[in-house]
Scaffold this motif. Structure first.
Motif, PDB file in Angstrom:
ATOM      1  N   VAL A  37     -26.733 -11.980 -10.467  1.00  0.00           N
ATOM      2  CA  VAL A  37     -27.179 -13.226  -9.850  1.00  0.00           C
ATOM      3  C   VAL A  37     -28.395 -13.768 -10.593  1.00  0.00           C
ATOM      4  CG1 VAL A  37     -28.035 -14.277  -7.728  1.00  0.00           C
ATOM      5  CG2 VAL A  37     -26.278 -12.496  -7.615  1.00  0.00           C
ATOM      6  N   SER A  38     -29.333 -12.871 -10.925  1.00  0.00           N
ATOM      7  CA  SER A  38     -30.534 -13.279 -11.647  1.00  0.00           C
ATOM      8  C   SER A  38     -30.204 -13.761 -13.053  1.00  0.00           C
ATOM      9  CB  SER A  38     -31.523 -12.108 -11.712  1.00  0.00           C
ATOM     10  OG  SER A  38     -32.683 -12.468 -12.424  1.00  0.00           O
ATOM     11  N   LEU A  39     -29.295 -13.061 -13.720  1.00  0.00           N
ATOM     12  CA  LEU A  39     -28.915 -13.463 -15.074  1.00  0.00           C
ATOM     13  C   LEU A  39     -28.315 -14.866 -15.102  1.00  0.00           C
ATOM     14  CD1 LEU A  39     -27.333 -10.152 -16.448  1.00  0.00           C
ATOM     15  CD2 LEU A  39     -29.416 -11.249 -17.286  1.00  0.00           C
ATOM     16  N   SER A  40     -27.476 -15.167 -14.117  1.00  0.00           N
ATOM     17  CA  SER A  40     -26.819 -16.487 -14.099  1.00  0.00           C
ATOM     18  C   SER A  40     -27.718 -17.564 -13.508  1.00  0.00           C
ATOM     19  CB  SER A  40     -25.510 -16.411 -13.301  1.00  0.00           C
ATOM     20  OG  SER A  40     -25.765 -16.022 -11.961  1.00  0.00           O
ATOM     21  N   GLY A  41     -28.576 -17.186 -12.540  1.00  0.00           N
ATOM     22  CA  GLY A  41     -29.404 -18.179 -11.863  1.00  0.00           C
ATOM     23  C   GLY A  41     -30.749 -18.429 -12.514  1.00  0.00           C
ATOM     24  N   LEU A  42     -31.444 -17.351 -12.918  1.00  0.00           N
ATOM     25  CA  LEU A  42     -32.781 -17.488 -13.493  1.00  0.00           C
ATOM     26  C   LEU A  42     -32.778 -17.443 -15.013  1.00  0.00           C
ATOM     27  CD1 LEU A  42     -34.800 -15.142 -11.067  1.00  0.00           C
ATOM     28  CD2 LEU A  42     -34.578 -17.636 -10.967  1.00  0.00           C
ATOM     29  N   GLY A  43     -31.816 -16.730 -15.575  1.00  0.00           N
ATOM     30  CA  GLY A  43     -31.780 -16.577 -17.023  1.00  0.00           C
ATOM     31  C   GLY A  43     -32.219 -15.189 -17.444  1.00  0.00           C
ATOM     32  N   THR A  44     -31.965 -14.878 -18.693  1.00  0.00           N
ATOM     33  CA  THR A  44     -32.239 -13.538 -19.196  1.00  0.00           C
ATOM     34  C   THR A  44     -33.737 -13.247 -19.282  1.00  0.00           C
ATOM     35  OG1 THR A  44     -30.220 -13.709 -20.504  1.00  0.00           O
ATOM     36  CG2 THR A  44     -31.721 -11.909 -21.049  1.00  0.00           C
ATOM     37  N   GLY A  45     -34.521 -14.210 -19.791  1.00  0.00           N
ATOM     38  CA  GLY A  45     -35.958 -13.995 -19.945  1.00  0.00           C
ATOM     39  C   GLY A  45     -36.651 -13.644 -18.640  1.00  0.00           C
ATOM     40  N   PRO A  46     -36.534 -14.476 -17.597  1.00  0.00           N
ATOM     41  CA  PRO A  46     -37.148 -14.135 -16.319  1.00  0.00           C
ATOM     42  C   PRO A  46     -36.648 -12.809 -15.736  1.00  0.00           C
ATOM     43  CG  PRO A  46     -36.572 -16.460 -16.348  1.00  0.00           C
ATOM     44  CD  PRO A  46     -35.979 -15.849 -17.592  1.00  0.00           C
ATOM     45  N   THR A  47     -35.380 -12.490 -15.957  1.00  0.00           N
ATOM     46  CA  THR A  47     -34.849 -11.217 -15.458  1.00  0.00           C
ATOM     47  C   THR A  47     -35.553 -10.041 -16.125  1.00  0.00           C
ATOM     48  OG1 THR A  47     -32.674 -12.219 -15.057  1.00  0.00           O
ATOM     49  CG2 THR A  47     -32.759  -9.813 -15.198  1.00  0.00           C
ATOM     50  N   MET A  48     -35.810 -10.160 -17.423  1.00  0.00           N
ATOM     51  CA  MET A  48     -36.525  -9.095 -18.130  1.00  0.00           C
ATOM     52  C   MET A  48     -37.969  -8.983 -17.632  1.00  0.00           C
ATOM     53  SD  MET A  48     -34.313  -7.716 -20.141  1.00  0.00           S
ATOM     54  CE  MET A  48     -33.131  -8.095 -18.821  1.00  0.00           C
ATOM     55  N   LEU A  49     -38.601 -10.114 -17.328  1.00  0.00           N
ATOM     56  CA  LEU A  49     -39.981 -10.088 -16.823  1.00  0.00           C
ATOM     57  C   LEU A  49     -40.046  -9.472 -15.426  1.00  0.00           C
ATOM     58  CD1 LEU A  49     -41.334 -13.554 -18.059  1.00  0.00           C
ATOM     59  CD2 LEU A  49     -41.827 -11.264 -18.979  1.00  0.00           C
ATOM     60  N   ILE A  50     -39.013  -9.701 -14.625  1.00  0.00           N
ATOM     61  CA  ILE A  50     -38.952  -9.052 -13.311  1.00  0.00           C
ATOM     62  C   ILE A  50     -38.879  -7.539 -13.487  1.00  0.00           C
ATOM     63  CG2 ILE A  50     -37.511  -8.702 -11.266  1.00  0.00           C
ATOM     64  CD1 ILE A  50     -36.738 -11.682 -11.491  1.00  0.00           C
ATOM     65  N   GLY A  51     -38.068  -7.093 -14.459  1.00  0.00           N
ATOM     66  CA  GLY A  51     -37.989  -5.658 -14.755  1.00  0.00           C
ATOM     67  C   GLY A  51     -39.332  -5.096 -15.179  1.00  0.00           C
ATOM     68  N   ALA A  52     -40.080  -5.857 -15.992  1.00  0.00           N
ATOM     69  CA  ALA A  52     -41.411  -5.421 -16.415  1.00  0.00           C
ATOM     70  C   ALA A  52     -42.356  -5.333 -15.216  1.00  0.00           C
ATOM     71  CB  ALA A  52     -41.970  -6.386 -17.455  1.00  0.00           C
ATOM     72  N   GLY A  53     -42.235  -6.290 -14.287  1.00  0.00           N
ATOM     73  CA  GLY A  53     -43.078  -6.274 -13.104  1.00  0.00           C
ATOM     74  C   GLY A  53     -42.801  -5.082 -12.200  1.00  0.00           C
ATOM     75  N   LEU A  54     -41.538  -4.733 -12.044  1.00  0.00           N
ATOM     76  CA  LEU A  54     -41.183  -3.559 -11.238  1.00  0.00           C
ATOM     77  C   LEU A  54     -41.728  -2.278 -11.859  1.00  0.00           C
ATOM     78  CD1 LEU A  54     -37.507  -4.456 -10.283  1.00  0.00           C
ATOM     79  CD2 LEU A  54     -39.419  -4.157  -8.694  1.00  0.00           C
ATOM     80  N   THR A  55     -41.653  -2.186 -13.183  1.00  0.00           N
ATOM     81  CA  THR A  55     -42.169  -1.014 -13.875  1.00  0.00           C
ATOM     82  C   THR A  55     -43.690  -0.934 -13.733  1.00  0.00           C
ATOM     83  OG1 THR A  55     -40.351  -1.249 -15.467  1.00  0.00           O
ATOM     84  CG2 THR A  55     -42.132   0.237 -16.073  1.00  0.00           C
ATOM     85  N   ALA A  56     -44.365  -2.084 -13.805  1.00  0.00           N
ATOM     86  CA  ALA A  56     -45.822  -2.117 -13.600  1.00  0.00           C
ATOM     87  C   ALA A  56     -46.177  -1.723 -12.169  1.00  0.00           C
ATOM     88  CB  ALA A  56     -46.356  -3.514 -13.919  1.00  0.00           C
ATOM     89  N   LEU A  57     -45.337  -2.093 -11.203  1.00  0.00           N
ATOM     90  CA  LEU A  57     -45.567  -1.685  -9.812  1.00  0.00           C
ATOM     91  C   LEU A  57     -45.554  -0.165  -9.685  1.00  0.00           C
ATOM     92  CD1 LEU A  57     -45.852  -2.329  -6.776  1.00  0.00           C
ATOM     93  CD2 LEU A  57     -43.339  -2.476  -6.680  1.00  0.00           C
TER      94      LEU A  57
END
Length: 466
Positions: free
Chosen positions: A403-423
Motif C-alpha cells: 500500500v505504501s509503495l503504491s500510495g506514497l512511493g518508494t522513497g518515503p517507504t524507505m524513510l519509514i523503514g529508517a524511522g522504525l529502525t531509529a525507534l
C-alpha cells in the motif's frame, strides 16, 4: 561439586551439539516457510487473480498466525513441557505445506498461510526455551543467536528454491514452492527424535528423578542426589508463577523491550523477505522476475553474512552494544535509499546489502533477550508474548508495504523503514540490559539485584543458578 557445574558450567557435549541441530531445524523451517511466499506470490497472483488487498493479506496473514500461535502455545509449553510440543508443531507445518498443492482459490492460500504461521509461532517459545535451558553459560548467547542465523539460512534457501522452480518451471510452479517445506519438515522431525525434556522444567514440576537421569545421560556420569537437591533449591520458584506476572512491573517493561525491538528488526526484514522482488523492481533493479529474485537472494545472503560477526560480538562485546549499534547504523543505511529512490541499480543494491548485513548482526538478539530475562517457569510464555507483541506491528507493517509503495512511493517507504529502525535504537538506549556472562537466574533478576550479588556471595547464600 557445586550444582552450578551441572548445566551452566558443563562442557559442550555431543548431546548439546545434537540438540543445537534439532532446535535449529525449527527456525530454519520458519525462515523457509515465511519467505517462500515472497517468490510464490508472483505466480499465485496470476493464477488466482489476487487484488492488491489480497496480496497484502496473503503476505501478512502468516504473521497474524504467528501472533496467535506464540501467544497461545507459549503458556501451553510452560504448562505441559517443551518436548511434547517439540514435534506437534512440526506435524502441522508439514501437513499445511503439503495441502498447498491443492490450492485453487485465494481464501485457501490465506487460510493455509495462517496455519503455517500458527505452527511457526508455536515453535519459537518451544525450541528456544529447550535449548536455553540445556546450554552451558559459556556458549548460551552464541548458540541461541545461532537460531536466528539458521532462520536467515532458511530464508536464503527459500529464495534459492523459488529461483530454481521459477527458472525451470516458470511462475506457475508456486504450489510446489509452498509444498516443498514439507520435505525439510520431515528432515527436522527425524533430527528431533530422542530429545530429552528440559531438566529445569522437570524440576519446577517436581519430577526431580527424571531430571537427574537425563542430566546424567547428557554429562556421561552419575549425578548425585545432593547435586539434584541443590538444583531443586535453585530452580524452585519463590512464589507461584502465573502468566499475569508478565503483565506487571519489571516483567512488563522487559516484555515491551523484547517485543518492540524485535518488531523494529522484523518490519524492515519481513518487508524485504516478503516483498523483496517487488521492492527491487520499484527501485529499478532487475528487468524481470528472475532478476529481482536473484537480487533478493543477494540481500538474504547479506542478512546471513552479518549474523556471523554478531554471534562473536554478542559474547565478546555484549548484548547492549550490539543492539544499539545495529539499530543506529541500520537506520543510517536506509536513509540514502529514501533520499535517492531513482538511484542506479548498483547504488540500490549496495545500501540494501549494507542494511542487510547490519540488521543480520543485531537480529540474533531477538531470541537471546527474551530467553535470558525471564525465569524457567515463565520463559516460554515470555518468549511467546514477546513474539506476539513483535508480530502485531510486523503484520500491520508487512500488510502496509505494498500500500505504501503504491500510495506514497518508494522513497518515503524507505524513510519509514529508517524511522522504525531509529525507534529501535531509542527503545534500546533506555531499556536494553547487559546479560553477557550472567547465569539464567541472575539475568532474570532486576538489574540492581543482579549487580549487587557477586558469584561468590551468591554461592555462599545458595542463590547461584544453574
Amino acid at each position: 561439586m557445586s550444582s552450578t557445574h551441572l548445566i551452566d558450567d558443563s562442557p559442550l557435549t555431543k548431546y548439546h551439539k545434537r540438540l543445537i541441530a534439532a532446535c535449529s531445524g525449527g527456525p530454519f523451517l520458519d525462515g523457509f516457510l515465511l519467505s517462500i511466499i515472497g517468490v510464490a506470490l508472483t505466480g499465485a497472483n496470476s493464477d488466482l487473480a489476487l487484488d492488491p488487498a489480497s496480496i497484502g493479506i496473503a503476505g501478512a496473514v502468516s504473521l497474524v498466525g504467528l501472533f496467535v500461535g506464540s501467544l497461545v502455545f507459549g503458556p501451553v509449553t510452560d504448562r505441559i513441557g517443551r518436548r511434547v510440543m517439540y514435534t506437534a508443531d512440526l506435524l502441522v507445518m508439514i501437513i499445511a505445506s503439503v495441502a498447498c498443492l491443492w490450492i485453487d482459490a485465494g481464501w485457501q492460500l490465506i487460510a493455509l498461510r495462517f496455519i503455517v504461521g500458527l505452527a511457526v509461532g508455536a515453535d519459537y517459545p518451544i525450541a528456544t526455551s529447550l535449548l536455553t535451558e540445556w546450554m552451558p553459560k559459556k556458549y548460551r548467547g552464541a548458540m541461541i543467536g545461532l537460531l536466528s542465523v539458521v532462520w536467515l539460512l532458511g530464508a536464503v534457501v527459500a529464495y534459492l528454491v523459488g529461483f530454481a522452480f521459477t527458472s525451470a518451471l516458470g511462475a506457475g510452479s508456486w504450489r510446489w514452492m509452498l509444498a516443498s517445506g514439507a520435505v525439510f519438515g520431515v528432515i527436522v522431525m527425524l533430527l528431533r527424535m530422542g530429545a530429552h525434556e528440559s531438566p529445569r522444567w522437570l524440576i519446577t514440576k517436581g519430577r526431580t528423578e527424571e531430571a537427574r537421569k537425563d542430566i546424567s545421560s547428557v554429562l556421561g556420569r552419575e549425578v548425585t542426589t545432593e547435586e539434584i537437591t541443590d538444583m531443586v533449591a535453585q530452580e524452585e520458584p519463590q512464589r507461584p508463577a502465573r502468566f499475569t506476572n508478565l503483565l506487571r512491573g519489571m516483567n512488563l517493561r522487559r516484555i515491551l523491550f523484547c517485543g518492540l525491538t524485535w518488531m523494529c528488526f522484523a518490519i524492515p526484514q519481513f518487508a524485504l523477505f516478503t516483498y523483496g522482488p517487488i521492492i527491487l523492481s520499484h527501485l529499478g533493479f532487475g528487468d524481470d522476475t528472475a532478476g529481482a529474485t536473484l537480487g533478493q537472494i543477494i540481500l538474504n545472503l547479506g542478512f546471513l553474512l552479518g549474523s556471523f560477526p554478531g554471534m562473536k560480538w554478542v559474547e565478546s562485546r555484549g548484548r547492549r552494544p550490539l543492539i544499539l549499534g545495529s539499530f543506529l547504523f541500520g537506520a543510517l543505511a536506509l536513509v540514502p535509499l529514501g533520499i535517492w529512490p531513482d538511484a542506479p541499480g548498483w547504488f540500490v543494491m549496495a545500501f540494501f546489502f549494507l542494511f542487510a548485513v547490519i540488521n543480520g548482526a543485531g537480529n540474533i538478539l531477538v531470541f537471546i533477550y527474551p530467553n535470558e530475562l525471564f525465569p524457567t517457569q515463565l520463559r516460554a510464555s515470555a518468549v511467546g508474548l514477546a513474539t506476539a507483541v513483535s508480530r502485531i506491528g510486523a503484520a500491520i507493517g508487512t500488510y502496509l508495504v505494498p500500500v505504501s509503495l503504491s500510495g506514497l512511493g518508494t522513497g518515503p517507504t524507505m524513510l519509514i523503514g529508517a524511522g522504525l529502525t531509529a525507534l529501535g535504537f531509542v527503545i534500546s538506549l533506555f531499556w536494553a540490559e547487559e546479560t553477557r556472562n550472567r547465569n539464567l537466574a541472575s539475568a532474570a533478576q532486576s538489574p540492581a539485584e543482579g549487580h549487587k550479588t557477586s558469584p561468590s556471595q551468591a554461592k555462599a547464600t545458595g542463590t547461584v543458578a544453574l
